[in-house]
Design an enzyme around this catalytic site. Structure first.
Site: not given
Ligand code: 13P
Length: 252
Positions: A10-12, A94, A96, A166, A172, A212
């Site tokens: 997931n590149w966000k 997600h 976020e 998650e 993160g 992570s």
């Molecule tokens: P990280 O791997 O940066 O912790 O992010 C996980 C994530 O939100 C994947 O959707």
């Protein structure tokens, strides 16, 4: 039951066009027999990514969809638009999106419905906040996110859903959930699915862990009984980290 592993990046909101092209050209080298590899670039790069990866086995997926087919929803992207450029899977829910864009369970269930009606596959994200875990509410939260988000689907519709667990506090932060916490929650999720949809569907559904995941911890996480791969954020932006995570899912 042998479920195929999935590793999805997931590149966000990262990677402009040039950066995306560069990363994709490095990712083309990835090959893993036993793993379905997916990447989710931003909307602006989906068409390019999908065209570039046409002859590879890597699937390009979107990070979100809007729940309506079309109309006066400035700035939004529908399932139908994604399908028209060859994108057949979307991440939905997600943390976020839930946190920064106020996406409620109700909105997410509509997005899920839109995906299903358009025959798109779904990576449905769930996860508790640290305060939920500290208050021992984490199982309840996960149950309600699933109940409100996807458990209204009929069995045949639910087959197009992959779950991504998650924990918000692990995203993160470098603070990965430990193996016990991960396996315990994944088993809980699979059991809930079993209660709703029966043994066969629960044994087939793929449940990914996210939060992570790095090349250093991927092998341990992927070896857990109810973990069927990972949804990777930060480490998916680095081709060598991402390909090492794919290798870990492929059996080292
Ligand atoms: P990280 O791997 O940066 O912790 O992010 C996980 C994530 O939100 C994947 O959707």
């Amino acid at each position: 039951m042998k479920r195929k592993k999935i590793v999805a990046g997931n590149w966000k909101m990262n990677m402009n066009l040039v950066e995306s092209k560069n990363l994709i050209s490095d990712l083309k080298e990835i090959s893993a027999e036993n793993v379905d590899v997916k990447i989710a670039p931003s909307f602006t790069n989906l068409y390019m990514a999908n065209s570039s990866l046409e002859s590879s086995k890597i699937e390009v997926v979107s990070q979100d969809i809007h729940h309506e087919q079309k109309g006066a929803y400035t700035g939004e992207i529908s399932a139908e638009m994604l399908l028209s450029i060859g994108i057949e899977t979307s991440i939905i829910g997600h943390s976020e999106r839930r946190k920064y864009f106020n996406e409620t369970d109700l909105i997410l269930s509509k997005k899920v419905n839109s995906a299903v009606q358009n025959s798109m596959k779904i990576i449905f994200c769930i996860g508790e906040e640290l305060s939920d875990r500290n208050n021992s509410n984490h199982f309840e939260i996960i149950k309600s996110q699933l109940t409100n988000g996807v458990f209204h689907l009929e069995s045949k519709e639910f087959k197009s859903v992959v779950i991504a667990y998650e924990p918000v506090w692990a995203i993160g932060t470098g603070m990965t959930a430990n193996s016990h916490q991960i396996q315990e929650m994944h088993e809980f999720i699979r059991n809930l699915i079993k209660s709703n949809y029966g043994v066969e569907i629960s044994e087939n559904v793929q449940i990914l862990y996210g939060g992570s995941v790095k090349p250093t911890n991927a092998e341990e996480i992927f070896s857990l009984k109810d973990v069927d791969g990972g949804l990777i954020g930060g480490a998916s932006l680095n081709s060598s980290d991402f390909s090492n995570i794919v290798k870990a899912a492929n059996g080292g």
